[in-house]
Structures are given as structure tokens and as C-alpha cells.
Design a protein around this motif. Structure first.
Motif, short mmCIF file in Angstrom:
data_model
loop_
_atom_site.label_atom_id
_atom_site.label_comp_id
_atom_site.label_asym_id
_atom_site.label_seq_id
_atom_site.Cartn_x
_atom_site.Cartn_y
_atom_site.Cartn_z
N LEU A 49 -26.01 26.87 29.86
CA LEU A 49 -24.89 26.30 29.22
C LEU A 49 -25.04 24.83 29.50
O LEU A 49 -24.59 23.92 28.47
CB LEU A 49 -23.60 26.65 29.75
N TYR A 50 -25.26 24.40 30.75
CA TYR A 50 -25.10 22.90 31.05
C TYR A 50 -26.16 22.10 31.60
O TYR A 50 -26.12 21.07 31.76
CB TYR A 50 -24.03 22.95 31.99
N THR A 130 -18.42 24.17 38.30
CA THR A 130 -18.17 24.74 36.70
C THR A 130 -17.36 26.02 36.49
O THR A 130 -17.07 26.46 35.51
CB THR A 130 -19.71 24.99 35.91
N SER A 138 -14.02 25.86 46.46
CA SER A 138 -15.53 25.90 47.26
C SER A 138 -16.20 24.33 47.18
O SER A 138 -16.99 24.25 48.12
CB SER A 138 -16.14 26.92 46.75
N ASN A 153 -20.71 35.21 53.91
CA ASN A 153 -20.65 33.83 54.48
C ASN A 153 -20.88 33.76 56.04
O ASN A 153 -20.36 32.91 56.73
CB ASN A 153 -19.17 33.17 54.30
N LEU A 174 -15.99 30.16 30.62
CA LEU A 174 -15.76 31.13 31.54
C LEU A 174 -15.39 32.30 31.08
O LEU A 174 -14.46 32.21 30.36
CB LEU A 174 -14.78 30.65 32.55
N LYS A 220 -5.97 20.98 49.19
CA LYS A 220 -7.08 21.36 50.23
C LYS A 220 -7.63 20.38 50.96
O LYS A 220 -7.72 20.45 52.32
CB LYS A 220 -8.06 22.01 49.40
N HIS A 257 -13.36 37.89 44.07
CA HIS A 257 -12.76 37.22 45.32
C HIS A 257 -11.30 36.90 44.87
O HIS A 257 -10.15 37.32 45.85
CB HIS A 257 -13.56 35.88 45.94
P1 NAD Z 1 -20.04 32.28 40.95
O1 NAD Z 1 -20.57 31.04 41.34
O2 NAD Z 1 -20.66 33.37 41.00
O3 NAD Z 1 -19.62 32.11 39.24
C1 NAD Z 1 -18.82 33.03 38.67
C2 NAD Z 1 -19.67 33.51 37.47
O4 NAD Z 1 -19.55 32.53 36.37
C3 NAD Z 1 -21.35 33.36 37.48
O5 NAD Z 1 -21.97 34.59 36.86
C4 NAD Z 1 -21.47 32.14 37.03
O6 NAD Z 1 -23.01 31.94 36.48
C5 NAD Z 1 -20.75 31.93 35.73
N1 NAD Z 1 -20.11 30.84 35.47
C6 NAD Z 1 -20.15 29.35 36.34
N2 NAD Z 1 -19.65 28.49 35.60
C7 NAD Z 1 -19.83 28.99 34.33
C8 NAD Z 1 -19.18 28.39 33.20
N3 NAD Z 1 -18.64 27.20 33.01
N4 NAD Z 1 -19.14 29.13 31.88
C9 NAD Z 1 -19.69 30.35 32.13
N5 NAD Z 1 -19.90 31.18 33.16
C10 NAD Z 1 -19.90 30.27 34.22
O7 NAD Z 1 -18.77 32.44 41.68
P2 NAD Z 1 -17.20 31.67 42.02
O8 NAD Z 1 -16.29 32.72 41.30
O9 NAD Z 1 -17.46 30.12 41.31
O10 NAD Z 1 -17.22 31.52 43.46
C11 NAD Z 1 -17.31 32.55 44.56
C12 NAD Z 1 -18.35 32.19 45.63
O11 NAD Z 1 -17.50 31.28 46.15
C13 NAD Z 1 -18.10 33.49 46.47
O12 NAD Z 1 -19.15 33.32 47.17
C14 NAD Z 1 -17.27 32.75 47.69
O13 NAD Z 1 -17.63 33.27 48.93
C15 NAD Z 1 -17.33 31.16 47.55
N6 NAD Z 1 -16.41 30.28 48.07
C16 NAD Z 1 -16.77 29.26 48.82
C17 NAD Z 1 -15.69 28.69 49.25
C18 NAD Z 1 -16.00 27.39 50.20
O14 NAD Z 1 -15.07 26.91 50.63
N7 NAD Z 1 -17.31 27.19 50.41
C19 NAD Z 1 -14.20 28.76 48.98
C20 NAD Z 1 -13.97 29.72 48.12
C21 NAD Z 1 -15.13 30.75 47.69
#
Ligand code: NAD
Ligand code: GLY
Length: 353
Positions: A49-50, A130, A138, A153, A174, A220, A257
Motif C-alpha cells: 500500500l505505502y 499506519t 504503540s 511482549n 484499514l 499517552k 487486542h
Molecule cells: P498490526 O501491526 O498487525 O496491524 C494490523 C493489520 O493491519 C496488519 O495485518 C497490517 O498489515 C494491517 N495494516 C497496517 N496498516 C494498514 C493500513 N494503513 N491499511 C491496511 N492494512 C494495514 O497490529 P496493530 O493492531 O497495529 O498493533 C497491534 C500490536 O501492537 C500488538 O502486537 C501489540 O502488542 C502492539 N502494541 C504495542 C504497544 C506499545 O506500547 N509498544 C501498545 C499497544 C499495542
């Protein structure tokens, strides 16, 4: 128009949020990273996508760039894929003078941040979130990690990014349930400190996303600034997470999550109401906000199952656990209790409102 939120951690940085800024990411990184080679780490879906647009912008700002792409999803967030990313950084010839750019959701941010932090004992990284969840949660605060067989984690380091660039237009692609995950975390910030933000996410006007993301990031950031290494106030950010993590675990991580955190918030508010700790109607208000964003408000698991799963959680310290109790929308408190009291909370949270 962009919004900039300054995060005053041990090494301060800016979070720049706006609509349509992805094609200018090179300009936004120029002052900080000029002269460095950049490895853009991303997953295969986001790459499709990007990636091209990001590479083009970085190259036209004069950066020398290469990309590292790994398979999308939580299943990739492990030591094996981390090792593959590190090998690819080395094969690409990245040196200590260079940097990483994490392009994607929370999985990418956590993995790329971890990789950058251990590669040659640590090189800088920037975040380009994204997903809404990555934007409001995160990508900010410096928690990086991978999952171990024993749990999520469990291996990682604290390492703050040098800058976060968030183009809210990327949320347009998304899948709805992934967008909704970020809404749950945003509703969480409203329950913690900001009734107006809570209302805004209860009836989301997407044309205000940049402003609302900035507001979430500011909240945050405040917790992170007070407690960068998560030993005190940062624990407030775990609102809904004790039961939420249990739900995720019991589902084999098929319950997303944010969805799980939402259910966890409803459960703890309901339990709090029954214990006289939470203003009446709070659980119902949280449930309504979640439902307005197509998020679930209950899980199929029994209080006993949730309890067993929750006591294995890493937040358990000795025989005690700290949970975040909503007092009302916009105000919460921490309550440390013996772990066995969690079963009672799960029972009270599970019953009808
Ligand atoms: P992710 O990164 O797996 O993204 C979810 C899905 O969306 C993936 O399939 C990805 O390919 C897709 N995607 C991403 N951007 C897109 C876009 N713009 N368009 C279409 N598809 C897109 O998961 P998430 O929900 O972003 O994050 C969850 C993760 O974050 C978990 O591993 C969790 O433990 C972690 N997390 C970390 C913190 C931190 O403080 N570090 C806080 C909260 C969650
Ligand atoms: N997502 C919780 C924290 O960053 O502390």
C-alpha cells in the motif's frame, strides 16, 4: 495543517500528525536523520500500500534507502522474524551511523523498534504508524518487544523513537475491525482522563481524526513523561488490559487486542459499580461507546477461565496484582489487590449490567 505533540522523555521527540503527510515523510525526517542510510521495515500488506510512496519521498529528500519486508500479523512478532530483520539490516550494510524507519501497525513498530535498539548496540529509529492503534498507542512511549512462546511482549527494550510521523489518511485502507481496535484504545484515554474525547469517540467524526489522534497522543505522552519505564503512573494505561489480555490469551490471540481491551474496560467498570468504586452508569456508557464503533462488549469466557488466564499475566507482581478502576468517565484509580480477589472481580464484571 499538522498537529505536533512534543513527548518530553529522557530523549524528547515530536509526533507529527496530519492528513496527507506521508508523501512528505522525507522532509519531516531530513533535519534529524540527514546523511544516514535508512532501512524501512514494514510488513507485506503495508508494503503493497505505502512502501513505494515512502521510499520515493525519502529518496527525493536525498536519503539512501532500502527496505525490509516481513509477513504481516502478530504471528510474525517473534525472535525468528526479529533475527531475519537484523540479518537483512546487516546484509543491507546498515552501520552505526544509520537509522531504521518503522512503517506500519503496532507489530511493525514493536519489531522494527526492537531491531533498531539492538542492531550494533542501538541505532535511531523513526515511526510511521499506519493503524489507528499504532498512532494513538504503540508508536509513542518507546515500548518495543517481540512475543515469546510463554506470552506476548515478553522480550523487548524501552527505546524512544526520534520522531513519529502519522498520516491519518493511511487509516482509510484499514479493515474496519483493525480501525475499531484503535477506537477502543482511544476510548480508553477518554475513560482515563478526558470525558470530551470519550464523547468524540462515541460519535466519531472522521474529519477530526488528526485533532483526536493528537489529543490521544498528548494523554499517552503525559503518562509516559511521568513514568517512562513503567514502574508507576504508566500502569494507568493498562485500563481494561488485565481481563483484556486474559481474553486474548484464551482465544489463542484471535480476539484482537483493542476488542479485548474494550471488553476488559466494561468488565472492570461493571465490577467497580458493584463494589461502590465506580459511578453508576459508567459500564453502560463504555459499552455504548464501544458498540457505536462496532466493538464487542462481552467475551465467551467464564470468570474462572478469565481468572486463570489473568493470573499468568506479566503484570502479576508476587502475590499481588494492580488493576485500573474507572471511578467515572474521565477519572480512574489504581487498586493493588491479592491475585485471588481477581476472581471476584471477574465474576462481578461478567454478570449483567
Ligand atoms: P498490526 O501491526 O498487525 O496491524 C494490523 C493489520 O493491519 C496488519 O495485518 C497490517 O498489515 C494491517 N495494516 C497496517 N496498516 C494498514 C493500513 N494503513 N491499511 C491496511 N492494512 C494495514 O497490529 P496493530 O493492531 O497495529 O498493533 C497491534 C500490536 O501492537 C500488538 O502486537 C501489540 O502488542 C502492539 N502494541 C504495542 C504497544 C506499545 O506500547 N509498544 C501498545 C499497544 C499495542
Ligand atoms: N501501551 C501501554 C504503554 O505503552 O505503557
Amino acid at each position: 495543517m499538522t498537529e505536533t505533540v512534543r513527548i518530553n522523555t529522557s530523549r524528547p521527540y515530536d509526533v507529527i500528525i496530519g492528513s496527507g503527510i506521508l508523501d512528505s515523510c522525507g522532509e519531516y525526517l531530513y533535519d534529524l536523520l540527514w546523511g544516514k542510510r535508512l532501512a524501512v521495515v514494514t510488513d507485506d500488506i503495508v508494503a503493497g500500500l505505502y512502501l513505494e510512496r515512502v521510499m520515493k519521498s525519502l529518496e527525493s529528500s536525498g536519503f539512501r534507502v532500502f527496505s525490509v519486508v516481513f509477513p504481516h500479523g502478530e504471528g510474525s512478532k517473534n525472535m525468528g522474524v526479529l533475527a531475519d530483520i537484523l540479518e537483512k539490516l546487516a546484509e543491507g550494510g546498515l552501520t552505526r551511523a544509520d537509522a531504521v524507519v518503522a512503517l506500519g501497525g503496532g507489530v511493525t513498530g514493536d519489531m522494527a523498534g526492537f531491531a533498531a535498539s539492538v542492531y550494533q548496540r542501538g541505532i535511531p529509529f523513526a515511526q510511521i504508524p499506519t493503524t489507528l492503534l499504532a498512532a494513538v498507542d504503540s508508536s509513542v512511549g518507546g515500548k518495543t518487544a517481540v512475543d515469546l512462546a510463554a506470552g506476548k511482549n515478553l522480550a523487548g527494550v524501552f527505546a524512544q523513537p526520534v520522531r513519529v510521523i502519522c498520516d491519518t489518511d493511511t487509516f482509510n485502507t484499514l479493515p474496519p475491525e483493525v480501525f475499531a481496535d484503535g477506537c477502543a484504545e482511544s476510548i480508553k484515554y477518554g475513560v482515563l482522563t478526558d470525558p470530551e474525547l470519550f464523547e468524540s469517540f462515541s460519535r466519531l467524526d472522521k474529519s477530526r481524526l488528526s485533532e483526536l489522534v493528537a489529543r490521544c497522543v498528548r494523554i499517552k505522552g503525559d503518562y509516559v513523561e511521568r513514568d517512562e519505564f513503567d514502574t508507576g503512573d504508566r500502569r494507568f494505561l493498562n485500563l481494561g488490559h488485565t481481563m483484556g489480555h486474559a481474553i486474548e490469551k484464551l482465544s489463542g490471540y484471535t480476539f484482537p487486542h483493542g476488542h479485548a481491551v474494550g471488553v476488559g474496560m466494561v468488565m472492570i467498570a461493571r465490577a467497580g459499580e458493584k463494589l461502590g468504586l465506580t459511578e453508576a452508569g459508567t459500564a453502560e456508557a463504555i459499552a455504548a461507546a464501544l458498540e457505536n464503533n462496532d466493538l464487542p462488549v462481552s467475551s465467551p469466557y467464564s470468570p474462572e477461565e478469565l481468572y486463570s488466564a489473568a493470573i499468568g499475566d506479566k503484570k502479576r507482581m508476587g502475590g499481588k496484582i494492580t488493576v485500573v478502576i474507572p471511578e467515572k468517565i474521565g477519572s480512574c484509580s489504581l487498586k493493588t489487590m491479592p491475585v485471588n480477589e481477581l476472581l471476584e472481580l471477574a465474576r462481578l464484571g461478567k454478570e449483567g449490567v
